[in-house]
Structures are given as C-alpha cells and as structure tokens.
Design a protein around this motif. Structure first.
Motif, PDB file in Angstrom:
ATOM      1  N   LEU A 182       4.113   6.296   4.511  1.00  0.00           N
ATOM      2  CA  LEU A 182       4.755   5.096   3.978  1.00  0.00           C
ATOM      3  C   LEU A 182       4.141   4.620   2.664  1.00  0.00           C
ATOM      4  O   LEU A 182       4.752   3.808   1.959  1.00  0.00           O
ATOM      5  CB  LEU A 182       4.695   3.969   5.005  1.00  0.00           C
ATOM      6  N   LYS A 183       2.975   5.116   2.324  1.00  0.00           N
ATOM      7  CA  LYS A 183       2.321   4.657   1.102  1.00  0.00           C
ATOM      8  C   LYS A 183       3.188   4.880  -0.131  1.00  0.00           C
ATOM      9  O   LYS A 183       3.230   4.052  -1.044  1.00  0.00           O
ATOM     10  CB  LYS A 183       0.974   5.370   0.928  1.00  0.00           C
ATOM     11  N   GLY A 186      -4.042  -2.198   4.644  1.00  0.00           N
ATOM     12  CA  GLY A 186      -3.526  -1.312   3.601  1.00  0.00           C
ATOM     13  C   GLY A 186      -2.094  -1.594   3.200  1.00  0.00           C
ATOM     14  O   GLY A 186      -1.580  -0.975   2.262  1.00  0.00           O
ATOM     15  N   PHE A 187      -1.435  -2.506   3.908  1.00  0.00           N
ATOM     16  CA  PHE A 187      -0.042  -2.847   3.604  1.00  0.00           C
ATOM     17  C   PHE A 187       0.106  -4.363   3.531  1.00  0.00           C
ATOM     18  O   PHE A 187       0.516  -5.006   4.505  1.00  0.00           O
ATOM     19  CB  PHE A 187       0.912  -2.279   4.665  1.00  0.00           C
ATOM     20  N   PRO A 208       1.922  -7.889   2.686  1.00  0.00           N
ATOM     21  CA  PRO A 208       3.347  -8.196   2.872  1.00  0.00           C
ATOM     22  C   PRO A 208       4.250  -7.707   1.748  1.00  0.00           C
ATOM     23  O   PRO A 208       5.349  -7.200   2.004  1.00  0.00           O
ATOM     24  CB  PRO A 208       3.354  -9.726   2.977  1.00  0.00           C
ATOM     25  N   GLU A 209       3.779  -7.827   0.494  1.00  0.00           N
ATOM     26  CA  GLU A 209       4.646  -7.405  -0.607  1.00  0.00           C
ATOM     27  C   GLU A 209       4.902  -5.892  -0.592  1.00  0.00           C
ATOM     28  O   GLU A 209       5.964  -5.433  -1.025  1.00  0.00           O
ATOM     29  CB  GLU A 209       4.053  -7.817  -1.951  1.00  0.00           C
ATOM     30  N   ALA A 210       3.923  -5.116  -0.058  1.00  0.00           N
ATOM     31  CA  ALA A 210       4.121  -3.671   0.036  1.00  0.00           C
ATOM     32  C   ALA A 210       5.174  -3.347   1.093  1.00  0.00           C
ATOM     33  O   ALA A 210       6.020  -2.457   0.898  1.00  0.00           O
ATOM     34  CB  ALA A 210       2.799  -2.974   0.362  1.00  0.00           C
ATOM     35  N   LEU A 211       5.138  -4.057   2.203  1.00  0.00           N
ATOM     36  CA  LEU A 211       6.148  -3.845   3.242  1.00  0.00           C
ATOM     37  C   LEU A 211       7.533  -4.269   2.747  1.00  0.00           C
ATOM     38  O   LEU A 211       8.534  -3.585   2.994  1.00  0.00           O
ATOM     39  CB  LEU A 211       5.776  -4.626   4.501  1.00  0.00           C
ATOM     40  N   VAL A 212       7.585  -5.393   2.052  1.00  0.00           N
ATOM     41  CA  VAL A 212       8.869  -5.843   1.505  1.00  0.00           C
ATOM     42  C   VAL A 212       9.439  -4.781   0.561  1.00  0.00           C
ATOM     43  O   VAL A 212      10.651  -4.500   0.572  1.00  0.00           O
ATOM     44  CB  VAL A 212       8.706  -7.185   0.752  1.00  0.00           C
ATOM     45  N   ALA A 213       8.577  -4.147  -0.223  1.00  0.00           N
ATOM     46  CA  ALA A 213       9.034  -3.122  -1.162  1.00  0.00           C
ATOM     47  C   ALA A 213       9.630  -1.915  -0.434  1.00  0.00           C
ATOM     48  O   ALA A 213      10.624  -1.326  -0.892  1.00  0.00           O
ATOM     49  CB  ALA A 213       7.880  -2.676  -2.054  1.00  0.00           C
TER      50      ALA A 213
END
Length: 299
Positions: A180-181, A250-251, A253-258
């Motif tokens: 997912l990265k 490592g994730f 919130p903004e990374a998950l939203v992306a």
C-alpha cells in the motif's frame, strides 16, 4: 464440398500484409479474438491460385476458440460453423477465394500464435495474483503486445507494470502494509491511463457492484476490476490489524485518504465520469470525515 466467400472469424480478424504463395503451400489462417483466450486458427494447403490473387485452401485442421468459427466462409450451410478436426479430415473441406491478406505461411503463423498464447498466459497470471510476474516478465509482455499490434493489451500490461513496481516486491508477494505504500500514486497513474476508456471503467464498476457478470471478455475491464479488488483487500487487511485508522504506524490519515482517493480516481476514469453518481471530491471528503472519526471507510 467447396465453399465460397471471405474468411469471417467472429470478433476480430487480424489484417495481414499480402504475401506470395504457391500451390501446395501449407498456410495458417488466424482466428483471433481481442481477449486472447479465445484465439483459434485453421491450417490447410493451397490448392489453387485464382486470377484475382485469392487462393483456394483445402482445410486440414481447425482449432476453434470460443468466439470464432468458420461461419461465413461459404454460402450458409448448417454444420460448417463449428467443425472438429476429424470431420475436416474426412470431408476435406475447401474454402475458395480467400484473400492472401487473411493468411500466413504456416511457420510464421504458428510463431505468432505461440507469442499470443505466451502473452495471454502472462496476463492471466497477473490477474490471478501475480506470483512471479516480475518487471522483466512484464517487459517481455510489453514487447509482445507492441510487436503483435495489440495496443489495448499493451495498456493492460502497462497497468500491471505500474502495480508491480508500486509494491517494491519485484513481482513477488509482499505484505499489504508494504504494497500500500505506493498504491496511491499507482492508482492515480492507472486512472490517467484508463481515462480514454470510460466504457471499460463503467463495465468494471458494474462488475464491482454485482450488476454484471463477474467476468468480462474485455481484458482491460478485468484489469481495472483486479486493481480495485486488490486495493480493497489490502486496505481490509490493514484495517483488521488496526481498528483505528488514525493510529496506523507508517500511514498517517492523509496517506490513507490518498489511497482511497486514488481508488475513486480509478473508478471515475480520472474524475471524468461519475462513480455511483458522484465525483472524486465527494468521495475524498467522505473518506476524510470517516477517518477523522476513527472509522475505516467502506467502498
């Protein structure tokens, strides 16, 4: 029994360069389909070269694919559309007035057919999970799709390349956390690739919504569905290990939203068509709100 007419073989007949043939030559008659899985072919011997440059061919063998038959090679006659090799050998069917642009020398045709089979195998392995579909394997598939003049398949191969590269696993399975990265950027790139193909995206959306059969003959549709389901599965695994999406190591919130936003970019053909009657901005706002509340969004 002799038949007249041009070779009509279902969904798609490959346009071939005209070649010089002689009586007695063994020839390959492509019966190809867009999805590769239904490829077939016929072979036979040239029995006559006609004044207009067409040839008559006595058929020796027919390998039928699901989407192709020899229907249309002669005046309508029951039973000719699907013939088994044994029947052909016994009846020694002849098709007449076949343009040489529709046939290939046997050896060249066989090589081309095998190349298409190899390309199909690579694609199906990727769609089935991608075990050992390495960048080098996909580089070969890219070459094959280009040499075989299959731009739509080439687009699918490019999608596979982006997905494989995004995981950092060199074509081998990696944990969802690692895969997912790079998925947000990958999904955005794939969304841009499929933007010119809104119908394929809509067909994929129908499959995901279970309002259409689970599989499509269009491999591009299959690829979109595969990426969408793969991302869903990876996010679900991440959620199982982390009940609160605000506290995933490592994730942020903004990374998950992306990642979620990339998924909706894909399903809206890069925000050019609606998905479930909404655009990307709507889904991005909903996802942001849900994650901020400490809950995992659902698709």
């Amino acid at each position: 029994m002799k038949c007249r007419g041009l070779l009509a073989v279902g969904l798609w007949v490959m346009a071939l360069p005209a070649m010089a043939f002689s009586v007695g030559d063994r020839v390959f008659i492509p019966m190809y389909s867009e999805n590769l899985l239904s490829d077939g072919y016929a072979d036979g011997l040239i029995t006559q070269i006609n004044p207009d440059g067409t040839v008559n061919i006595r058929l020796s063998d027919v390998v039928n694919g699901q989407d192709k038959t020899l229907a249309g090679t002669c005046s309508p006659r029951p039973g000719l559309d699907i013939m088994q090799p044994a029947d052909l050998a016994k009846r020694r069917e002849t098709i007449e007035e076949v343009p040489t642009s529709k046939i290939l020398p046997w050896n060249k045709g066989q090589f081309q057919y095998v190349e298409r089979e190899n390309l199909s195998t690579t694609i199906q392995r990727w769609l089935a999970g991608g075990m050992a579909i390495t960048p080098d394997v996909l580089k070969g598939a890219e070459r094959q799709s280009r040499e075989l003049n299959l731009p739509r398949i080439g687009l699918l191969v490019r999608m596979a390349q982006l997905q494989v590269d995004s995981t950092g696993g060199n074509g081998f399975p990696v944990p969802p956390r690692m895969a997912l990265k790079g998925s947000a950027a990958m999904l955005g790139q794939v969304a841009a690739l499929v933007q010119p193909h809104p119908q394929a995206v809509q067909d994929a959306a129908a499959i995901l919504a279970k309002t259409a059969p689970a599989h499509s003959r269009d491999l591009l549709v299959e690829g979109i569905v595969h990426l969408a389901k793969l991302t869903e599965h990876q996010l679900q695994k991440l959620a199982e290990d982390n009940p609160d999406p605000r506290k995933v190591d490592g994730f942020p919130p903004e990374a998950l939203v992306a990642i979620y936003t990339g998924w909706y970019q894909l399903m809206t053909a890069n925000d050019t068509i609606p998905y479930e009657n909404a655009r990307v901005a709507f889904f991005e706002a909903q996802v942001s709100k849900t994650i901020a509340e400490g809950k995992w969004p659902s698709f």
